[in-house]
Design a protein around this motif. Structure first.
Motif, PDB file in Angstrom:
ATOM      1  N   ASN A  62     -31.011 -16.102  12.499  1.00  0.00           N
ATOM      2  CA  ASN A  62     -30.422 -14.663  12.686  1.00  0.00           C
ATOM      3  C   ASN A  62     -31.130 -13.932  11.467  1.00  0.00           C
ATOM      4  OD1 ASN A  62     -28.395 -15.280  14.605  1.00  0.00           O
ATOM      5  ND2 ASN A  62     -26.903 -15.558  13.190  1.00  0.00           N
ATOM      6  N   ALA A  63     -31.378 -14.276  10.393  1.00  0.00           N
ATOM      7  CA  ALA A  63     -32.310 -13.614   9.411  1.00  0.00           C
ATOM      8  C   ALA A  63     -33.887 -13.230  10.215  1.00  0.00           C
ATOM      9  CB  ALA A  63     -32.750 -14.524   8.148  1.00  0.00           C
ATOM     10  N   LEU A  64     -34.300 -14.353  10.932  1.00  0.00           N
ATOM     11  CA  LEU A  64     -35.743 -14.199  11.449  1.00  0.00           C
ATOM     12  C   LEU A  64     -35.676 -13.386  12.742  1.00  0.00           C
ATOM     13  CD1 LEU A  64     -36.983 -17.801  11.260  1.00  0.00           C
ATOM     14  CD2 LEU A  64     -37.565 -15.919   9.791  1.00  0.00           C
ATOM     15  N   ARG A  65     -34.725 -13.343  13.412  1.00  0.00           N
ATOM     16  CA  ARG A  65     -34.563 -12.492  14.830  1.00  0.00           C
ATOM     17  C   ARG A  65     -34.096 -11.007  14.365  1.00  0.00           C
ATOM     18  NH1 ARG A  65     -34.321 -13.947  19.851  1.00  0.00           N
ATOM     19  NH2 ARG A  65     -36.459 -14.538  19.466  1.00  0.00           N
ATOM     20  N   TYR A  66     -32.988 -11.123  13.689  1.00  0.00           N
ATOM     21  CA  TYR A  66     -32.174  -9.955  13.377  1.00  0.00           C
ATOM     22  C   TYR A  66     -32.499  -9.144  11.989  1.00  0.00           C
ATOM     23  CZ  TYR A  66     -30.099 -11.357  17.618  1.00  0.00           C
ATOM     24  OH  TYR A  66     -29.962 -11.748  19.129  1.00  0.00           O
ATOM     25  N   GLY A  67     -33.051  -9.940  11.079  1.00  0.00           N
ATOM     26  CA  GLY A  67     -33.113  -9.441   9.879  1.00  0.00           C
ATOM     27  C   GLY A  67     -32.145  -9.194   8.849  1.00  0.00           C
ATOM     28  N   LEU A  68     -31.180 -10.316   9.160  1.00  0.00           N
ATOM     29  CA  LEU A  68     -29.700 -10.385   8.581  1.00  0.00           C
ATOM     30  C   LEU A  68     -29.806 -11.142   7.472  1.00  0.00           C
ATOM     31  CD1 LEU A  68     -27.521 -10.104  11.637  1.00  0.00           C
ATOM     32  CD2 LEU A  68     -27.763  -8.419   9.977  1.00  0.00           C
ATOM     33  N   ARG A  69     -29.427 -10.626   6.230  1.00  0.00           N
ATOM     34  CA  ARG A  69     -29.472 -11.426   4.976  1.00  0.00           C
ATOM     35  C   ARG A  69     -28.602 -12.652   5.170  1.00  0.00           C
ATOM     36  NH1 ARG A  69     -31.060  -9.999   0.095  1.00  0.00           N
ATOM     37  NH2 ARG A  69     -31.116  -7.971   0.443  1.00  0.00           N
ATOM     38  N   PRO A  70     -29.063 -13.870   4.958  1.00  0.00           N
ATOM     39  CA  PRO A  70     -28.096 -15.012   5.554  1.00  0.00           C
ATOM     40  C   PRO A  70     -27.107 -15.265   4.582  1.00  0.00           C
ATOM     41  CG  PRO A  70     -30.212 -15.782   4.582  1.00  0.00           C
ATOM     42  CD  PRO A  70     -30.461 -14.392   4.626  1.00  0.00           C
ATOM     43  N   GLY A  71     -27.080 -14.863   3.260  1.00  0.00           N
ATOM     44  CA  GLY A  71     -26.005 -15.113   2.543  1.00  0.00           C
ATOM     45  C   GLY A  71     -24.951 -14.040   2.607  1.00  0.00           C
ATOM     46  N   ALA A  72     -24.965 -13.037   3.409  1.00  0.00           N
ATOM     47  CA  ALA A  72     -24.022 -12.044   3.597  1.00  0.00           C
ATOM     48  C   ALA A  72     -23.865 -11.951   5.102  1.00  0.00           C
ATOM     49  CB  ALA A  72     -24.591 -10.704   3.177  1.00  0.00           C
ATOM     50  N   THR A  73     -24.115 -12.985   6.077  1.00  0.00           N
ATOM     51  CA  THR A  73     -23.908 -12.836   7.294  1.00  0.00           C
ATOM     52  C   THR A  73     -23.407 -14.396   7.830  1.00  0.00           C
ATOM     53  OG1 THR A  73     -25.827 -11.496   7.623  1.00  0.00           O
ATOM     54  CG2 THR A  73     -25.164 -12.566   9.571  1.00  0.00           C
ATOM     55  N   PRO A  74     -21.962 -13.992   8.527  1.00  0.00           N
ATOM     56  CA  PRO A  74     -21.409 -15.438   8.712  1.00  0.00           C
ATOM     57  C   PRO A  74     -22.405 -16.245   9.838  1.00  0.00           C
ATOM     58  CG  PRO A  74     -19.957 -13.683   9.264  1.00  0.00           C
ATOM     59  CD  PRO A  74     -21.360 -13.026   9.152  1.00  0.00           C
ATOM     60  N   PRO A  99     -24.192  -4.204   8.565  1.00  0.00           N
ATOM     61  CA  PRO A  99     -25.173  -5.313   8.439  1.00  0.00           C
ATOM     62  C   PRO A  99     -25.888  -4.980   6.831  1.00  0.00           C
ATOM     63  CG  PRO A  99     -25.926  -3.642   9.799  1.00  0.00           C
ATOM     64  CD  PRO A  99     -24.467  -3.225   9.583  1.00  0.00           C
ATOM     65  N   ASN A 100     -26.019  -6.138   6.337  1.00  0.00           N
ATOM     66  CA  ASN A 100     -26.953  -6.436   5.009  1.00  0.00           C
ATOM     67  C   ASN A 100     -27.900  -6.835   5.449  1.00  0.00           C
ATOM     68  OD1 ASN A 100     -27.733  -7.055   2.680  1.00  0.00           O
ATOM     69  ND2 ASN A 100     -25.742  -7.258   1.720  1.00  0.00           N
ATOM     70  N   TYR A 101     -29.276  -5.987   5.599  1.00  0.00           N
ATOM     71  CA  TYR A 101     -30.508  -6.405   5.816  1.00  0.00           C
ATOM     72  C   TYR A 101     -31.492  -6.940   4.900  1.00  0.00           C
ATOM     73  CZ  TYR A 101     -29.282  -4.212  10.542  1.00  0.00           C
ATOM     74  OH  TYR A 101     -28.796  -3.924  11.587  1.00  0.00           O
ATOM     75  N   LEU A 102     -32.344  -8.032   5.063  1.00  0.00           N
ATOM     76  CA  LEU A 102     -33.309  -8.246   4.563  1.00  0.00           C
ATOM     77  C   LEU A 102     -34.440  -7.052   3.897  1.00  0.00           C
ATOM     78  CD1 LEU A 102     -34.713 -11.479   6.215  1.00  0.00           C
ATOM     79  CD2 LEU A 102     -33.159 -11.544   4.123  1.00  0.00           C
ATOM     80  N   SER A 103     -35.145  -7.206   2.726  1.00  0.00           N
ATOM     81  CA  SER A 103     -35.907  -6.128   2.242  1.00  0.00           C
ATOM     82  C   SER A 103     -37.159  -6.104   3.276  1.00  0.00           C
ATOM     83  CB  SER A 103     -36.344  -6.539   1.167  1.00  0.00           C
ATOM     84  OG  SER A 103     -37.879  -5.916   0.651  1.00  0.00           O
ATOM     85  N   PRO A 104     -37.615  -4.928   3.583  1.00  0.00           N
ATOM     86  CA  PRO A 104     -38.663  -4.550   4.685  1.00  0.00           C
ATOM     87  C   PRO A 104     -39.865  -5.266   4.278  1.00  0.00           C
ATOM     88  CG  PRO A 104     -37.466  -2.588   4.145  1.00  0.00           C
ATOM     89  CD  PRO A 104     -37.132  -3.494   3.189  1.00  0.00           C
ATOM     90  N   ALA A 105     -39.866  -5.819   2.975  1.00  0.00           N
ATOM     91  CA  ALA A 105     -41.195  -6.749   2.676  1.00  0.00           C
ATOM     92  C   ALA A 105     -41.204  -7.931   3.468  1.00  0.00           C
ATOM     93  CB  ALA A 105     -41.075  -7.000   1.388  1.00  0.00           C
ATOM     94  N   MET A 106     -40.162  -8.319   3.861  1.00  0.00           N
ATOM     95  CA  MET A 106     -40.019  -9.503   4.829  1.00  0.00           C
ATOM     96  C   MET A 106     -40.329  -8.983   6.380  1.00  0.00           C
ATOM     97  SD  MET A 106     -39.182 -12.560   5.969  1.00  0.00           S
ATOM     98  CE  MET A 106     -39.074 -13.399   7.329  1.00  0.00           C
ATOM     99  N   PRO A 107     -41.287  -9.423   7.060  1.00  0.00           N
ATOM    100  CA  PRO A 107     -41.991  -9.069   8.306  1.00  0.00           C
ATOM    101  C   PRO A 107     -41.100  -9.357   9.499  1.00  0.00           C
ATOM    102  CG  PRO A 107     -43.209 -10.889   7.796  1.00  0.00           C
ATOM    103  CD  PRO A 107     -42.296 -10.628   6.582  1.00  0.00           C
ATOM    104  N   TRP A 108     -39.738  -9.638   9.480  1.00  0.00           N
ATOM    105  CA  TRP A 108     -38.822 -10.178  10.556  1.00  0.00           C
ATOM    106  C   TRP A 108     -39.015  -9.010  11.693  1.00  0.00           C
ATOM    107  CZ3 TRP A 108     -34.850  -6.960  12.544  1.00  0.00           C
ATOM    108  CH2 TRP A 108     -34.599  -5.805  11.714  1.00  0.00           C
ATOM    109  N   MET A 109     -39.334  -7.652  11.511  1.00  0.00           N
ATOM    110  CA  MET A 109     -39.384  -6.780  12.644  1.00  0.00           C
ATOM    111  C   MET A 109     -40.407  -6.948  13.588  1.00  0.00           C
ATOM    112  SD  MET A 109     -38.331  -3.098  10.837  1.00  0.00           S
ATOM    113  CE  MET A 109     -39.106  -3.626   9.160  1.00  0.00           C
ATOM    114  N   ALA A 110     -41.469  -7.844  12.899  1.00  0.00           N
ATOM    115  CA  ALA A 110     -42.527  -8.287  13.937  1.00  0.00           C
ATOM    116  C   ALA A 110     -42.240  -9.966  14.391  1.00  0.00           C
ATOM    117  CB  ALA A 110     -43.818  -8.458  13.185  1.00  0.00           C
ATOM    118  N   TRP A 111     -41.660 -10.667  13.505  1.00  0.00           N
ATOM    119  CA  TRP A 111     -41.385 -12.098  13.771  1.00  0.00           C
ATOM    120  C   TRP A 111     -40.269 -12.197  14.912  1.00  0.00           C
ATOM    121  CZ3 TRP A 111     -41.469 -15.795   9.131  1.00  0.00           C
ATOM    122  CH2 TRP A 111     -42.704 -15.824   8.466  1.00  0.00           C
ATOM    123  N   ARG A 112     -39.640 -11.040  15.008  1.00  0.00           N
ATOM    124  CA  ARG A 112     -38.402 -11.270  16.071  1.00  0.00           C
ATOM    125  C   ARG A 112     -39.174 -11.368  17.295  1.00  0.00           C
ATOM    126  NH1 ARG A 112     -36.359  -5.062  16.692  1.00  0.00           N
ATOM    127  NH2 ARG A 112     -38.358  -4.023  16.461  1.00  0.00           N
TER     128      ARG A 112
END
Length: 407
Positions: free
Chosen positions: A124-136, A154-167
């Protein structure tokens, strides 16, 4: 010289407001409207059962060739003592506007790393950018907050993490990355400071209206055309790779081919990079014959991706060695300027590199945009691209001292 991959950041995120992803040419288990989607399939391994060796090895390949180690430690060398262990201390941080970020510990340490989370939370972190420690630990089927188990706040990962491309990676690939991080890496105890963020945890910056969905727009967009229909499958694979590897983060076009300026290269000084005393400029990747890749063969593009060799100064020959002077590798090579991540991309399979080359030559519409050549040292970066700094190609055999297989 070390450097991190460029990130989208707040200014670039704001510029993505015209994205409207819908539909897609590839068979996926994703919904085309950004709403709900069927169950994400992990293949024969996760999430229902143990990770398979094949899944872990695919995840390893992806973690290496998507340059996770550039931020999280170890560059592209899984034998490194710092492999995926996260920021090395308080001073090892980057900046996005006024906010500082620290690369998380991706090893499966149960107290300080990904051992605290399930494979699904990592997915879910990789597909949706959701911080795993704050997401069920639940299946999420929508990118829209409050729908399909997507948290309403939602509590999203920092934009430094390229999840917006990896999704844009397939479900199988994202589950494989989760499998490798959980079952293929040795745990390292390293407490990393939590990254700073605005009060809404980036939610106002990563709305579907601004960044689209995780489904690619139908081919062709206005920026694309099919010039080799007999190679359609290869071109579509290259398209998916170009999007999920974030080529456009530097070379232009937001997040997917529906965005204006897709891969046309630097158009103003906000797109250049300061690498020490040198200014480097993203090139025009469209197949324009005068200013883009139309001047080069697919083999020259392949050699640029595998060996980092500038296509304009490298003969159109089969190269079989990364050592200068051997296997047709030029004795005095001229390498691509940083931050082009070829030291990571060289670890992609041959067929993926050929697919990218095919898409850039045969699937993108040519655009006339002359980009000034990048600055660089007299040796064209040869002194920087060493095995000591970037590891060897191919990657060391699995498992290194920093890896293991624990199903």
């Amino acid at each position: 010289m070390t450097h991190r991959r460029p990130i989208l950041g707040l200014a670039a995120l704001a510029a993505l407001s015209t994205l409207a992803g819908c539909g897609g040419p590839l068979p996926r288990s994703d919904a085309a409207d950004g709403g709900t989607a069927p169950l994400a399939s992990a293949g024969p391994g996760l999430p229902a059962g143990a990770a398979t060796p094949e899944q872990v090895m695919l995840g390893r390949e992806l973690v290496i060739n998507r340059d996770c180690g550039a931020c999280h430690g170890g560059n592209v060398n899984p034998a490194s003592d710092r492999w995926l262990a996260g920021a090395s201390g308080e001073d090892d941080f980057g900046n996005i506007g006024p906010f500082r970020y620290w690369a998380a510990n991706l090893t499966p340490d149960p107290e300080t790393g990904t051992g605290r989370y399930s494979a699904r939370q990592i997915f879910n972190a990789l597909r949706y950018g959701l911080r795993p420690g704050a997401t069920p630990d639940v299946e999420i089927t929508s990118m829209v907050p409050g729908q399909g188990n997507h948290p309403a706040a939602p509590n999203y990962l920092s934009p430094a993490m390229p999840w917006m491309a990896w999704r844009f990676m397939s479900d199988q690939e994202l589950w494989a990355i989760a499998a490798y991080l959980k079952h293929g890496v040795r745990p390292v105890h390293n407490q990393v400071r939590r990254s700073e963020s605005p009060p809404d945890f980036w939610a106002s910056e990563v709305t579907p209206a601004k960044i689209g969905t995780h489904v690619m727009p139908p081919f062709p967009t206005a920026a694309e055309e099919m010039r080799a229909p007999e190679r359609a499958a290869q071109l579509m694979r290259g398209r998916e790779l170009a999007a999920s590897a974030a080529c456009s983060a530097c070379h232009g076009g937001g997040l997917n081919p529906s965005q204006e300026g897709w891969l046309v290269g630097m158009r103003d000084t906000t797109m250049d990079f300061q690498i020490g005393p040198f200014v480097t400029r993203p090139r025009n990747l469209t197949p324009d014959n005068a200013t883009g890749l139309g001047r080069f063969s697919e083999r020259q593009i392949f050699n640029a991706l595998r060996y980092g060799l500038r296509p304009g100064e490298t003969p159109d020959v089969d190269i079989t060695s990364s050592v200068p002077g051997q296997g047709n590798h030029p004795a005095n090579p001229k390498y691509l300027a940083p931050p082009m991540p070829w030291p990571a991309w060289r670890h992609m399979p041959d067929e993926d590199l050929w697919a990218i080359a095919a898409y850039l030559k045969q699937g993108v519409r040519p655009v006339r945009n002359r980009v000034q050549d990048s600055d660089g040292p007299p040796d064209f970066w040869r002194g920087e691209y060493t095995v000591e700094k970037y590891g060897a190609w191919p990657a060391p055999a699995f498992p290194t001292a920093r890896e293991t297989y624990k199903p």
